[in-house]
Write an enzyme that holds these catalytic residues in place. Structure first.
Site, PDB file in Angstrom:
ATOM      1  N   GLY A  71       0.823  -1.207   0.000  1.00 42.55           N
ATOM      2  CA  GLY A  71       0.000   0.000   0.000  1.00 42.55           C
ATOM      3  C   GLY A  71       0.859   1.260   0.000  1.00 42.55           C
ATOM      4  N   ALA A 201      -2.287  -6.631   0.171  1.00 34.06           N
ATOM      5  CA  ALA A 201      -2.852  -7.979   0.361  1.00 34.06           C
ATOM      6  C   ALA A 201      -2.850  -8.440   1.817  1.00 34.06           C
ATOM      7  CB  ALA A 201      -2.074  -8.982  -0.503  1.00 34.06           C
ATOM      8  N   CYS A 328       2.027   1.690  12.529  1.00 30.10           N
ATOM      9  CA  CYS A 328       3.160   2.563  12.212  1.00 30.10           C
ATOM     10  C   CYS A 328       3.470   3.537  13.332  1.00 30.10           C
ATOM     11  CB  CYS A 328       2.877   3.366  10.961  1.00 30.10           C
ATOM     12  SG  CYS A 328       2.566   2.332   9.577  1.00 30.10           S
TER      13      CYS A 328
END
Ligand code: PLP
Length: 391
Positions: A71, A201, A328
């Site tokens: 992504g 994915a 993150c």
């Protein structure tokens, strides 16, 4: 002790069928898809089959699907190429974006002098779409609008159809980070006139290191990696055949089971809201995350009525894997930008955000264990407070 996994917005466990499909490719289909011999061409066919599958899901042309490594890469490619190749001079975005969009936008501001305008969310995390329209009408500058579809911390859903129409009517390009919603919802891009979207994915039981960018054919976007002509010259580099096949298998399973999985997960999410509301006095839910139709069903953002920066560690010690916010930023000591935007000062001082994110594998028993663990932690705070007031 079996781990309880409630961090599915960070990543999901691989489905067995995905592993089998990938292992088979690794063993058998090792040809380079650019090679003209049969081994190469067999690998190429595998990739093209997945491209068609993805295109059918999104109701777009296969040539509009560009396989990437994740992504983050997809979002980087789209935003950077809009500036480098499509003449974008201004980006309208929000403080609610994933870091891979937020940092890329900042980088473009710093290095290319791009004007950046942020739409401010209200305390529920919603945007005023009229403000976007006014901003678009107020400037002649070529503009890219980049707004996340399903927020990865609080699950809020953006009406991307409405935003895409406004962008189109006003001549702006529209990119939506759809990493959290892809394969969890029906998405028909023949009805939603957006220009760019992204997918990863590993958010739906596929492998890490495999994703794609949706790039509308008419946009003229170019790649940012120079090299060979792979992926219609938009993404040079030998394709990750087994990763792409893994993505395809994971998507196939998600689509086949979407109704069943969604029904199960929504029931689990409602159960979590009920149990937490009943057992933890003062608990709240952030943004729209506890509202069925306004948030992604896989994400529930909880606001615990006590301050505990160690909550993730404490739950991990009790066998529960869970994040406070996005993966993150979970290692960071600073509160996330999303929380800073939607919580007031008092809430920031006295409470703790916790993101519970579900999959079709999540059970009620696991939620019961989470509630018990949180009650124990909450009780320890009450005892501490009592001790302090008696001193
Ligand atoms: N965008 C959103 C909304 C995400 O949640 C994530 C992953 O956490 C990404 C982008 C990045 O995806 P990847 O891990 O594939 O780089």
């Amino acid at each position: 002790m079996d781990k309880i996994y409630l961090d599915n917005a960070a990543t999901t466990p691989l489905a067995e069928e995905v592993i089998d499909a990938m292992v088979n490719v690794m063993k058998v289909n090792y040809g380079n898809p650019s090679s003209t011999h049969s081994l190469g061409q067999e690998a190429k066919i595998l990739i093209e089959n997945v491209r068609r599958e993805v295109a059918d899901y999104l109701h777009v042309s296969p040539s509009e699907i560009i396989f990437t490594s994740c992504g983050t890469e997809s979002n980087n490619m789209i935003i950077k190429s809009c500036i480098n190749h499509l003449g974008v001079e201004r980006i309208i975005t929000s403080p609610m974006e994933h870091k891979c969009v937020a940092e890329t936008v900042l980088d473009m501001k710093k290095r290319k002098g791009i004007e950046v305008v942020y739409l401010r969310p209200d305390h529920k995390g919603d945007f005023n779409i009229n403000e976007l329209e006014e901003l678009l009408k107020a400037s002649e500058k070529k503009t890219l609008v980049s707004l996340i579809h399903a927020n990865n911390e609080i699950g809020n859903l953006l009406d991307i159809k409405k935003v895409a129409k406004i962008c189109k009517e006003n001549g702006a390009l529209f990119h939506s980070d759809t990493v959290q919603s892809m394969a969890h919802m029906e998405l028909d891009f023949s009805e939603i006139p957006l220009d760019f979207a992204s997918c990863s994915a590993h958010k739906f039981h596929g492998p890490k290191g495999s994703g794609f960018a949706f790039v509308r054919k008419s946009s003229g976007l170019k790649g940012i990696i120079t090299g060979g002509p792979q992926e219609r010259a938009l993404r040079a580099g030998t394709e990750n055949v087994c990763g792409i096949v893994g993505l395809g298998k994971a998507l196939e399973l998600s689509l086949k089971n979407m109704t069943e999985y969604a029904t199960h997960i929504k029931a689990i999410k409602n159960y979590t809201v009920e149990r937490l509301s009943a057992e933890i006095e003062g608990v709240k839910f952030n943004g729209r995350s506890a509202e069925d139709d306004k948030s992604l069903y896989t994400v529930l953002s909880v606001l615990l009525p006590f301050k505990d920066p160690m909550i993730g560690l404490k739950l991990d010690m009790k066998g529960i894997a869970i994040s406070q916010g996005s993966a993150c930023s979970s290692g960071a000591s600073k509160p996330s930008m999303v929380m800073m935007m939607i919580l007031d000062e008092e809430e920031m001082q006295d409470s703790t955000p916790l993101r519970v994110s579900f999959s079709h594998l999540t059970t009620r028993e696991e939620i019961d264990s989470l509630v018990t663990a949180l009650k124990e932690i909450a009780a320890s705070f009450k005892i501490e407070n009592t001790n302090v007031s008696h001193r």
